[in-house]
Motif scaffolding. Structure first.
Motif, short mmCIF file in Angstrom:
data_model
loop_
_atom_site.label_atom_id
_atom_site.label_comp_id
_atom_site.label_asym_id
_atom_site.label_seq_id
_atom_site.Cartn_x
_atom_site.Cartn_y
_atom_site.Cartn_z
N SER A 147 121.73 65.81 20.28
CA SER A 147 121.44 64.73 19.55
C SER A 147 119.96 64.68 19.81
CB SER A 147 122.00 63.50 20.20
OG SER A 147 121.86 63.46 21.40
N HIS A 160 116.42 58.73 24.82
CA HIS A 160 118.00 58.84 24.89
C HIS A 160 118.01 60.20 24.25
CE1 HIS A 160 121.60 56.40 24.77
NE2 HIS A 160 121.96 57.41 24.82
N TRP A 161 118.82 61.09 25.09
CA TRP A 161 119.22 62.40 24.59
C TRP A 161 120.56 62.84 25.07
CZ3 TRP A 161 120.80 66.98 26.65
CH2 TRP A 161 120.79 68.07 25.97
N VAL A 173 127.48 63.51 15.49
CA VAL A 173 126.69 62.45 16.30
C VAL A 173 126.11 61.25 15.37
CG1 VAL A 173 124.51 63.67 16.39
CG2 VAL A 173 125.19 61.91 18.09
N SER A 174 126.43 60.04 15.77
CA SER A 174 125.85 59.08 14.98
C SER A 174 124.32 58.94 15.46
CB SER A 174 126.34 57.86 15.48
OG SER A 174 126.15 57.30 16.97
N ALA A 175 123.38 58.28 14.57
CA ALA A 175 122.15 57.85 15.08
C ALA A 175 122.12 57.00 16.29
CB ALA A 175 121.35 57.11 13.70
N ASN A 176 120.96 56.94 16.71
CA ASN A 176 120.81 56.02 18.08
C ASN A 176 121.30 54.64 17.59
OD1 ASN A 176 119.72 57.96 19.60
ND2 ASN A 176 117.84 56.82 20.44
N HIS A 181 122.48 53.25 22.59
CA HIS A 181 123.71 54.27 22.80
C HIS A 181 123.57 55.42 21.71
CE1 HIS A 181 124.99 51.02 20.14
NE2 HIS A 181 125.76 51.81 19.58
N LYS A 182 124.36 56.48 22.00
CA LYS A 182 124.85 57.56 21.10
C LYS A 182 126.28 57.87 20.96
CE LYS A 182 120.72 60.31 20.83
NZ LYS A 182 120.59 60.30 19.44
N CYS A 183 126.67 57.97 20.07
CA CYS A 183 128.25 58.31 19.99
C CYS A 183 128.41 59.74 19.13
CB CYS A 183 128.97 57.25 19.15
SG CYS A 183 128.87 55.48 19.95
N TYR A 184 129.50 60.46 19.60
CA TYR A 184 129.85 61.70 19.12
C TYR A 184 131.48 61.64 18.81
CZ TYR A 184 125.62 62.74 21.72
OH TYR A 184 124.30 62.99 22.04
#
Length: 282
Positions: free
Chosen positions: A105, A111-112, A159-162, A243-246
């Motif tokens: 991401s 945030h990584w 993956v979604s954007a931050n 957050h990040k979501c996958y």
């Protein structure tokens, strides 16, 4: 197979159906309201990949993330590594030798995250290490999965954007084979994994991390029997967080279940399929 349904049928998503005497059965991929004379599709069930075990690292710090080999790892198991970093610059992450990157991401707002995989060989070491440039707090885990396609285990991933808020929406992806294992992943800062609710219908595999400076990583799973879009899915919690979501689909060995067209039942039989008087039963 073609024909007409003798009566109006209504089948809910997930309900089991079978062509009697044919050995073909499956579950409806969507909610169906079949009218008399309508046609439908049936996907015979295959074997969905199975989550067998996992190992995690929590609230680490430095330039290396080391995760022990999951219990029971055997040859041809799929090992899926997931890591989240809190770091001041874009890291140049190097995975363990032989591992393939599935998605990394984009670095934004400290945030990584990334996902990698490997197919276990006959002899594996006791642990696996990821390295990068610049010190970072981190959490992560390895999920051991049996029954995955060993040549192309990852059918799709995104993956979604931050995000920032109390809901993390995992993106929709599109499977190309039936009977995929669907994993939803949340990487979030400053939150205990126990305070996160997984998406509806999904079971949490693990939560690694805490509400300290290191990110938390939460992974949940479900099955998708049909081929096509997974739809989005939401993790929820209380209190706005970055957050990040996958979403990742794991393909089964053997290419998943078989697909067939079902319809035009005449006198209880599928005439065009040579299954006269065998009928469709729920």
């Amino acid at each position: 197979m073609a024909g007409a349904y003798p009566t109006d049928l209504s089948r809910a998503k997930g309900a089991v159906h079978q062509i009697a005497g044919s050995g073909v059965s499956g579950a409806y991929p969507v909610d169906l309201g079949w009218d008399k004379g309508a046609a439908g599709n049936l996907t015979a069930r295959g074997d969905t990949p199975v989550v067998e075990s996992y190992a995690v690292v929590e609230d680490g710090s430095g330039t290396t993330m080391t995760i022990t080999k999951p219990t029971g790892t055997a040859e041809n198991d799929l090992l899926l590594g997931i890591g989240g970093l809190y770091i001041a610059s874009d890291p140049a992450v190097v995975p363990p030798s032989g591992w393939s990157e599935d998605i990394e991401s984009l670095y934004t707002a400290y945030h990584w995250g990334g996902i990698w995989h490997d197919i276990a060989g006959g002899s594996e070491g006791a642990s696996y290490s990821w390295t990068w440039t610049g010190s970072a707090t981190h959490s992560g885990g390895i999920v051991r999965i049996s029954g995955a396609d060993t040549s192309s285990p990852v059918d799709d991933v995104d993956v979604s954007a931050n995000g920032y808020g109390e809901t993390g929406t995992c993106p929709s992806i599109t499977t190309t084979v039936a009977d995929c294992l669907i994993l939803r992943v949340l990487i979030i800062h400053y939150l205990d994994p126990d305070d996160v609710t997984p998406p509806d219908g999904f079971t949490t595999i693990f939560g690694a991390g805490s509400n300290a400076a290191a990110p938390a990583v939460i992974v949940a799973s479900n099955e998708q029997q049909h081929i096509g879009a997974t739809g989005t899915a939401d993790f929820t919690w209380t209190g706005a967080k970055v957050h990040k979501c996958y979403t990742i689909a794991i393909a089964p060995a053997g290419g998943g279940g078989a697909s067939a067209t079902v319809g035009r039942l005449v006198n209880g039989g599928l005439v065009n399929a040579g299954l006269v008087n065998r009928g469709l039963v729920g």
